[in-house]
Write an enzyme that holds these catalytic residues in place. Structure first.
Site, PDB file in Angstrom:
ATOM      1  N   CYS A 285      77.367  32.883   2.998  1.00 30.80           N
ATOM      2  CA  CYS A 285      76.830  31.410   2.680  1.00 30.80           C
ATOM      3  C   CYS A 285      76.497  31.258   1.224  1.00 30.80           C
ATOM      4  O   CYS A 285      76.753  30.268   0.704  1.00 30.80           O
ATOM      5  CB  CYS A 285      75.821  31.026   3.623  1.00 30.80           C
ATOM      6  SG  CYS A 285      74.444  32.176   3.503  1.00 30.80           S
TER       7      CYS A 285
ATOM      8  N   GLU B  43      69.651  25.867   8.147  1.00 29.02           N
ATOM      9  CA  GLU B  43      70.235  26.774   6.990  1.00 29.02           C
ATOM     10  C   GLU B  43      71.621  26.487   6.664  1.00 29.02           C
ATOM     11  O   GLU B  43      72.651  27.026   7.737  1.00 29.02           O
ATOM     12  CB  GLU B  43      70.084  28.301   7.201  1.00 29.02           C
ATOM     13  CG  GLU B  43      68.607  28.516   7.198  1.00 29.02           C
ATOM     14  CD  GLU B  43      67.907  28.882   5.784  1.00 29.02           C
ATOM     15  OE1 GLU B  43      68.717  28.382   4.924  1.00 29.02           O
ATOM     16  OE2 GLU B  43      66.790  29.186   5.789  1.00 29.02           O
TER      17      GLU B  43
ATOM     18  N   LYS C 232      71.219  31.421  20.823  1.00 26.77           N
ATOM     19  CA  LYS C 232      72.799  31.070  21.108  1.00 26.77           C
ATOM     20  C   LYS C 232      73.592  31.736  19.870  1.00 26.77           C
ATOM     21  O   LYS C 232      73.782  31.140  18.691  1.00 26.77           O
ATOM     22  CB  LYS C 232      73.234  29.412  21.361  1.00 26.77           C
ATOM     23  CG  LYS C 232      74.419  29.565  22.064  1.00 26.77           C
ATOM     24  CD  LYS C 232      75.286  27.958  21.487  1.00 26.77           C
ATOM     25  CE  LYS C 232      76.310  28.501  20.497  1.00 26.77           C
ATOM     26  NZ  LYS C 232      77.348  29.341  20.472  1.00 26.77           N
TER      27      LYS C 232
ATOM     28  N   GLU D 254      83.207  23.958   0.324  1.00 29.60           N
ATOM     29  CA  GLU D 254      83.064  25.468   0.840  1.00 29.60           C
ATOM     30  C   GLU D 254      84.358  25.953   1.537  1.00 29.60           C
ATOM     31  O   GLU D 254      84.764  25.454   2.547  1.00 29.60           O
ATOM     32  CB  GLU D 254      81.923  25.506   1.848  1.00 29.60           C
ATOM     33  CG  GLU D 254      81.498  27.049   2.173  1.00 29.60           C
ATOM     34  CD  GLU D 254      80.371  27.104   3.247  1.00 29.60           C
ATOM     35  OE1 GLU D 254      80.459  26.248   4.243  1.00 29.60           O
ATOM     36  OE2 GLU D 254      79.602  28.049   3.021  1.00 29.60           O
TER      37      GLU D 254
HETATM   38  P1  NAP Z   1      79.248  26.494  12.568  1.00 31.90           P
HETATM   39  O1  NAP Z   1      80.532  26.472  13.208  1.00 31.90           O
HETATM   40  O2  NAP Z   1      78.385  25.402  11.996  1.00 31.90           O
HETATM   41  O3  NAP Z   1      78.747  27.213  13.877  1.00 31.90           O
HETATM   42  C1  NAP Z   1      77.334  27.712  13.731  1.00 31.90           C
HETATM   43  C2  NAP Z   1      76.837  27.670  15.137  1.00 31.90           C
HETATM   44  O4  NAP Z   1      76.606  26.289  15.732  1.00 31.90           O
HETATM   45  C3  NAP Z   1      77.471  28.532  16.306  1.00 31.90           C
HETATM   46  O5  NAP Z   1      76.845  29.120  17.251  1.00 31.90           O
HETATM   47  C4  NAP Z   1      78.206  27.377  16.952  1.00 31.90           C
HETATM   48  O6  NAP Z   1      78.780  27.671  18.257  1.00 31.90           O
HETATM   49  C5  NAP Z   1      77.294  26.257  16.846  1.00 31.90           C
HETATM   50  N1  NAP Z   1      77.582  25.102  17.325  1.00 31.90           N
HETATM   51  C6  NAP Z   1      78.730  24.518  17.063  1.00 31.90           C
HETATM   52  N2  NAP Z   1      78.818  23.073  17.520  1.00 31.90           N
HETATM   53  C7  NAP Z   1      77.664  22.733  17.514  1.00 31.90           C
HETATM   54  C8  NAP Z   1      76.794  21.658  18.179  1.00 31.90           C
HETATM   55  N3  NAP Z   1      77.692  20.561  18.224  1.00 31.90           N
HETATM   56  N4  NAP Z   1      75.665  21.572  18.431  1.00 31.90           N
HETATM   57  C9  NAP Z   1      75.023  22.720  18.428  1.00 31.90           C
HETATM   58  N5  NAP Z   1      75.647  24.002  17.926  1.00 31.90           N
HETATM   59  C10 NAP Z   1      76.795  23.849  17.613  1.00 31.90           C
HETATM   60  O7  NAP Z   1      79.256  27.515  11.647  1.00 31.90           O
HETATM   61  P2  NAP Z   1      80.017  28.696  11.417  1.00 31.90           P
HETATM   62  O8  NAP Z   1      81.504  28.361  11.162  1.00 31.90           O
HETATM   63  O9  NAP Z   1      79.653  29.754  12.732  1.00 31.90           O
HETATM   64  O10 NAP Z   1      79.233  29.606  10.242  1.00 31.90           O
HETATM   65  C11 NAP Z   1      79.614  29.280   8.863  1.00 31.90           C
HETATM   66  C12 NAP Z   1      78.794  28.423   8.245  1.00 31.90           C
HETATM   67  O11 NAP Z   1      77.347  28.953   8.262  1.00 31.90           O
HETATM   68  C13 NAP Z   1      79.076  28.538   6.937  1.00 31.90           C
HETATM   69  O12 NAP Z   1      78.967  26.946   6.466  1.00 31.90           O
HETATM   70  C14 NAP Z   1      78.031  28.977   6.113  1.00 31.90           C
HETATM   71  O13 NAP Z   1      77.664  28.845   4.879  1.00 31.90           O
HETATM   72  C15 NAP Z   1      76.847  28.779   6.814  1.00 31.90           C
HETATM   73  N6  NAP Z   1      75.739  30.010   6.757  1.00 31.90           N
HETATM   74  C16 NAP Z   1      74.533  29.487   6.182  1.00 31.90           C
HETATM   75  C17 NAP Z   1      73.439  30.266   5.883  1.00 31.90           C
HETATM   76  C18 NAP Z   1      72.124  30.185   5.264  1.00 31.90           C
HETATM   77  O14 NAP Z   1      71.469  31.022   5.300  1.00 31.90           O
HETATM   78  N7  NAP Z   1      71.854  28.963   4.603  1.00 31.90           N
HETATM   79  C19 NAP Z   1      73.840  31.796   6.258  1.00 31.90           C
HETATM   80  C20 NAP Z   1      74.824  32.041   7.034  1.00 31.90           C
HETATM   81  C21 NAP Z   1      75.926  31.201   7.416  1.00 31.90           C
HETATM   82  P3  NAP Z   1      80.123  28.130  18.374  1.00 31.90           P
HETATM   83  O15 NAP Z   1      80.664  29.061  17.355  1.00 31.90           O
HETATM   84  O16 NAP Z   1      80.037  29.063  19.764  1.00 31.90           O
HETATM   85  O17 NAP Z   1      81.068  26.946  18.862  1.00 31.90           O
END
Ligand code: NAP
Ligand code: MG
Length: 501
Positions: free
Chosen positions: A308, A274, A199, A405
């Protein structure tokens, strides 16, 4: 597609394939077929450097997820994929990597237009880096092993273990590296013989949908990879809770990661998380200020800070503090802020209007809490979601902009006087994703690399990755590893077999 995006594509030029793909109707990829959402609902996709309408993608339903999970299950139990010998699987993944490489320009353009990131590094790191990871992992297909074991119980027995694919993987990925983060999961999962339901984030599904075409072209059997597009709050949540999933692999924010972890716990699925970070950089008194500044360009300001492991807290010894700030101003002053398609772009827009608002709110909060704004701090006066590279000086480690963050091009610098103080401040944070140490003193570098509470520590560098090195956080940055041989453990399970002779 709005005219503003067509104009931009004309100005910078894109491949005919990119144009054709972006103008075509988008479909999800389930069981080897491109399909609409069950209820035909769609989600609007916005291009971040013009803030205009790009296309729409299917808003998948829970029934669509069920169909995808079912097809992944069937592909895991019967058919060509499960019958394929490891060497044949390896060769197929090489073919897929070649297809990615052949289409790197188009994939990079699609990613850049969807996400806003700079095209040069996008092709180099996101796309070609993804192909390289696939090749790296493909080699493990033929190298999974187990052990024969001596057993001491009465009787005549032989006993051994082997590692088998964990099963159907549910992968949920973020928008900041849409293709690359999906590849971080897919490469290892496919190498060991898993099947997957992916997804993508709702803002950035397009590169995965183009990639699905490549999967089909190279002959990946139906059901091995399924791409279900839609909202995280509905289908992401449903996928994490799904008892037809054998392993959940999530990359995203810490708050969503927590709910995904809870869901996987309920479904008794093993889970890799992650999550977010607030990674410190420590510049000791013998650090090279130029090198520190160059690293922040690639870490905090690159990808508009939506990284991240961005080194978004910089602790500088008082003896190098002024020099580091001077160098930071030089480096960021020379950056070209432009649409990602501009070949000279160093930094593009942030992903969305709401991300822009959230980053600006953090900047306001920094000012309100008494941090000193050294440069930047504003949105650019032009269409799209552009924010200036921003630097704050803070005196208090408890300030919001030091602790949370921000996920934008905002760096906070703090001064320290003793090594112990620097380490204490760096470790005083809920996250533990990564960190870097800048010094010429080998003893100091080794001592503090051991003491820094982070899944990755760089010495005199920041934010370099390699397929052969595991990435994954400590503390609230999650658990489990992507990449490196370590990752194979997260997509395999060990079976113990006994033979009584
Ligand atoms: P996010 O809002 O947590 O979304 C990540 C994914 O989860 C998206 O596909 C999102 O879908 C989905 N999602 C949202 N609500 C959900 C739920 N209740 N249940 C299951 N899935 C759900 O994160 P983001 O804003 O896309 O990405 C930024 C974050 O990712 C930052 O905090 C960054 O640090 C972290 N990150 C970490 C790493 C690592 O390796 N540690 C690498 C890259 C990014 P939708 O967007 O379609 O709603
Ligand atoms: Mg978008």
């Amino acid at each position: 597609m709005d005219q503003a995006i067509k104009n931009m594509m004309d100005l910078y030029g894109v491949t005919p394939e990119t144009e054709r793909f972006l103008l075509s109707e988008q479909r999800m990829f389930v069981n080897g077929e491109f399909i609409e959402a069950g209820d035909k609902d769609t989600i609007d996709v916005v291009e971040p450097s013009t803030a205009s309408h790009l296309t729409s993608v299917p808003s998948g339903t829970t029934d669509d997820v069920d169909r995808a999970v079912e097809s992944a299950r069937i592909a895991l139990r019967e058919g060509d994929w499960v019958k394929m010998k490891p060497a044949a699987r390896e060769r197929l993944l090489f073919k897929l990597a070649d297809a990615i490489e052949k289409n790197a320009q188009t994939l990079g353009e699609i990613e850049t237009i969807d996400n806003g990131k700079a095209i040069g590094p996008c092709i180099e790191m996101d796309i070609l880096g993804g192909a390289e990871l696939l090749r790296y992992m493909a080699g493990f297909a033929t190298k999974l092993d187990g052990a024969t074991r001596q057993v001491s119980i009465p009787g005549d027995h032989m006993a051994w273990t082997f590692r088998e694919p964990v099963g159907v993987v549910g992968a949920i990925v973020p928008w900041n590296w849409p293709f690359n983060m999906a590849m971080w999961k897919m490469a290892a999962a496919l190498a060991v013989g898993c099947t997957m339901v992916i997804k993508p984030a709702q803002q950035t599904s397009l590169s995965m949908l183009f990639f699905a075409k490549l999967c089909k072209e190279v002959g990946l059997p139906p059901g091995v990879i399924n791409v279900v597009t839609g909202r995280g709050s509905t289908i992401g949540d449903y996928l994490a809770n799904h008892t037809g999933i054998d392993k959940v692999s999530f990359t995203g924010s810490t708050p969503v990661g927590r709910t995904v972890g809870e869901a996987a716990g309920r479904a008794l699925s093993p889970v890799t998380l992650e999550l977010g970070g607030k990674s410190p950089m420590i510049a000791f008194d013998d650090a090279d200020p130029k090198a520190v500044a160059a690293a922040t360009r690639w870490s905090v300001y690159f990808n508009a800070g939506q990284v991240c492991s961005a080194g978004s807290r910089l602790y500088a010894h008082s003896s190098v503090y002024d020099h580091v700030i001077e160098e930071l101003a030089k480096v960021t002053g020379a950056m070209k802020i432009a649409p990602g398609l501009d070949p000279d772009c160093d930094m593009g827009p942030v992903i969305s209007e709401s991300a822009k608002r959230s980053i600006l709110a953090y900047i306001d909060k920094g000012k309100a809490e008494g941090a000193e704004l050294i440069f930047g701090g504003n949105a650019l006066d032009r269409p799209g979601y552009f924010i200036e590279p921003t630097l704050f000086a803070a005196s208090d480690n408890d300030m919001t902009i030091v602790q949370e963050e921000i996920f934008g091009p905002v760096l906070v610098v703090l001064k320290f006087d003793s090594d112990e103080e620097a380490l204490r401040l760096a470790n005083d944070n809920i996250y533990g994703l990564a960190g870097s140490i800048w010094t010429q003193d080998i003893s100091r570098a080794l001592r503090y690399s051991a003491q820094l509470e982070a899944g990755t520590v760089w010495i005199n560098n920041h934010d370099i990755v390699d397929s052969n090195m595991p990435c994954g956080g400590f503390k609230q940055s999650g658990f489990g590893k992507d990449m490196g041989p370590e990752q194979l453990n997260y997509f395999t399970r060990t079976k113990a077999v006994w033979a009584t002779l």
